[in-house]
Scaffold this active site. Structure first.
Site, short mmCIF file in Angstrom:
data_model
loop_
_atom_site.label_atom_id
_atom_site.label_comp_id
_atom_site.label_asym_id
_atom_site.label_seq_id
_atom_site.Cartn_x
_atom_site.Cartn_y
_atom_site.Cartn_z
CD GLU A 120 -18.59 29.20 -23.25
OE1 GLU A 120 -18.70 30.17 -24.01
OE2 GLU A 120 -17.92 28.19 -23.54
CG ASP A 130 -14.32 29.65 -19.75
OD1 ASP A 130 -14.70 29.08 -20.80
OD2 ASP A 130 -14.04 30.86 -19.69
CE LYS A 158 -16.04 26.40 -26.59
NZ LYS A 158 -15.91 27.30 -25.44
CG ASP A 191 -19.14 34.63 -23.87
OD1 ASP A 191 -18.00 35.02 -24.14
OD2 ASP A 191 -19.37 33.56 -23.27
#
Ligand code: AMP
Length: 528
Positions: free
Chosen positions: A151, A12, A74, A182
């Site tokens: 994810e 992850d 990211k 999420d």
């Protein structure tokens, strides 16, 4: 180890923290601790002389050497270079992600021995450019990337496994519908999924790659800094180190506010210090609009899936930021059911990725059938065309968002003038009618058209979009049977040579062919 010298590993790769898990001998996913003994590694890089320090120590350095620290790379995937020059060098964001992955690889090797094959996760809402950049980061870190999965899909796999509705072969005995909410450190994703047997189908997905716990932190930073200014007439945000120190205090305070109803935050700048008390109520008031954005998106996604709350079996909470009590309360009020955080919010995604890796490896060995992940496209795909009525450039959508993949779609356009020599097909991703507000995915040029082609000659553009988010474009010009050359030039992507050079720099390893088909900066589509 259950995988004949090839452990099943899932990573992850988070905006703020990363986690890695593998499947142990009993078939269960286990999170690996890093060399500092922690289950998660801060996705932060400190550049010190010629060395890159990754993780906890880099995170600490934000308070003292902020200008040498890279955080939240990211969020910038898809850009040419990270916004900050580090050690005199402009780093593409994926190389910073690769440095994080390299630490994860080295730390995991201490437990697993050398390994290469991994599954890496990305937000469902990531577009093609960001997916590709993540795959490249894996390659530069010395991995062979078995698959990139979303994810929420990974979280759903982990949830299914831990809840016992997935059997050892990864299949659900009863159909289940899940909504995965999420909220991580830097991105927000919501996905509605249906699990039937081996099939994991995303029904709708939406999100925001610029919304996460970091924004909640920033609200606290601003609040405390303004209080400091009122008292001392100085703004600690002016100085990178003072700002970094304050951010660390605020991030910590935010965690405290998940457990307690008030916290005292210290702030110091230029020899002056003060403490600011913040109640949970105040914090929630400062950040209500951020939560409302996630609520709005959640509602819309459920609608886009054509479902109502009574159809949903589980509302899953994933990501560290769902620990804030305001999130569970909002979801409870919205859905009328208790949101489920029974699988650790920090580990669920890595566990799901490792389970997916184990199924891929077992499938490669011919042992069991693979989990079949069916995605929808998270962004509309179109080409830039000219509207004959207004003469304005417009995004002509071929594949609307939330279309089940794989899909092929075609649309016919026309040449603009007589005897046109070439055609430029620009591919864009996004919802706006204005192509300038969409992201440019690449272009395809059809050259050397036959002489004397009449104006308004039909041009058929066909998109073939795969489950893994890869797009192939075919262009056919009516009435021409000559072989035409089509090129799609991808923007913001590295060449094989550049990738290999970075891989050598980051890992000391030579390149291999595990990224074939994923890293050329020009792709040639099939000749017609
Ligand atoms: P992730 O990307 O899923 O690892 O989530 C990281 C984010 O979760 C960061 O913004 C953290 O500050 C946040 N976070 C972690 N623990 C807590 C907590 N107890 N309360 C509030 N936020 C948290």
């Amino acid at each position: 180890m259950n995988q004949e010298n090839c452990p099943a590993v899932g990573i992850d790769l988070g905006t703020t923290y990363s986690a890695v898990a593998y499947i142990d001998d009993t078939g269960r996913p286990v999170t690996l601790v890093n060399s500092e003994g922690d289950l998660v590694t801060p996705s932060v890089v400190l550049f010190e002389s010629d060395m890159a320090v990754v993780g906890k120590e880099a995170l600490k350095a934000i308070a003292t050497e902020a200008e040498h620290v890279a955080q939240c790379a990211k969020r910038e995937l898809g850009e040419r270079a990270f916004h900050k020059v580090l050690g005199g060098r402009a780093y593409p964001p994926e190389t910073l992600q690769a440095l994080v992955l390299n630490k994860v690889r080295r730390d995991a090797s201490r437990h697993l021995g050398d390994f290469k094959k991994v599954v890496i996760t990305v937000p469902a809402y990531f577009d093609e450019v960001r997916r590709k950049a993540t795959q490249d980061a894996g390659y530069m870190a010395g991995f062979e990337v078995l698959d990139i999965i979303n994810e929420p899909t990974a979280a759903a796999i982990a949830h299914g496994f831990h809840k016992g509705f997935l059997n050892r072969k990864g299949a659900a005995d009863m159909p289940q519908k899940l909504l995965v909410y999420d909220l991580g450190g830097g991105t927000f994703d919501v996905t509605v999924m249906e699990i039937m047997g081996h099939e994991f189908c995303a029904l709708a997905t939406d999100g925001d790659v610029q919304l996460g716990g970091h924004d909640w932190d920033q609200r606290l930073v601003n609040y405390v800094a303004e209080e400091f200014k009122k008292t001392h007439n100085l703004d600690p945000r002016e100085d990178p180190n003072a700002n970094g120190r304050l951010w660390r205090e605020c991030e910590d305070a935010k965690r405290t506010l998940s457990a307690r109803t008030k916290v005292s935050i210290s702030c110091d700048y230029k020899g002056l210090a003060m403490r600011v008390e913040v109640t949970r109520e105040k914090f929630e008031e400062l950040t209500q609009d951020l939560l409302d954005r996630t609520k709005f998106t959640t509602r819309q996604t459920l609608q886009a899936a054509g479902l109502s709350w009574s159809d949903i079996d589980y509302v899953l909470m994933v990501g560290g930021s769902t620990r804030m009590p305001m999130v569970a309360k909002m979801l409870r009020d919205l859905s009328g059911q208790e949101p489920d955080a029974s699988v650790s919010v920090d580990e669920a995604v890595a566990h799901g990725a490792a389970l997916h890796a184990s199924v891929i490896l077992a499938h490669e060995r011919g042992e069991i059938s693979a989990i079949n992940v069916k995605n929808v496209n998270s962004h509309s795909l179109g080409v830039v065309a000219s509207d004959p009525r207004t003469n304005r450039r417009r995004n002509a959508i071929l594949i609307p968002r939330n279309t089940a993949l794989p899909v092929t779609a075609k649309r016919v356009f026309r040449t603009q003038k007589p005897n046109q020599k070439s055609i430029l097909v620009q591919i864009v991703e996004g919802e706006s009618a204005n192509p300038d507000d969409c992201s440019q995915i690449g272009k395809c040029v059809v050259r050397d058209l036959p002489v004397g082609l009449p104006e308004q000659t039909p041009i058929e553009v066909r998109f073939a979009y795969q489950e893994n988010g890869r797009l192939t474009v075919h262009v056919n010009v009516a009435g021409t049977n000559a072989e035409l050359k089509h090129e799609i030039t991808r923007d913001n992507s590295m060449t094989t040579e550049q990738l290999d050079a970075w891989r050598l720099y980051i890992t000391g390893q030579q390149g291999d062919d595990s990224h074939v088909g994923s890293s050329d900066d020009t792709m040639t589509v099939d000749e017609l």
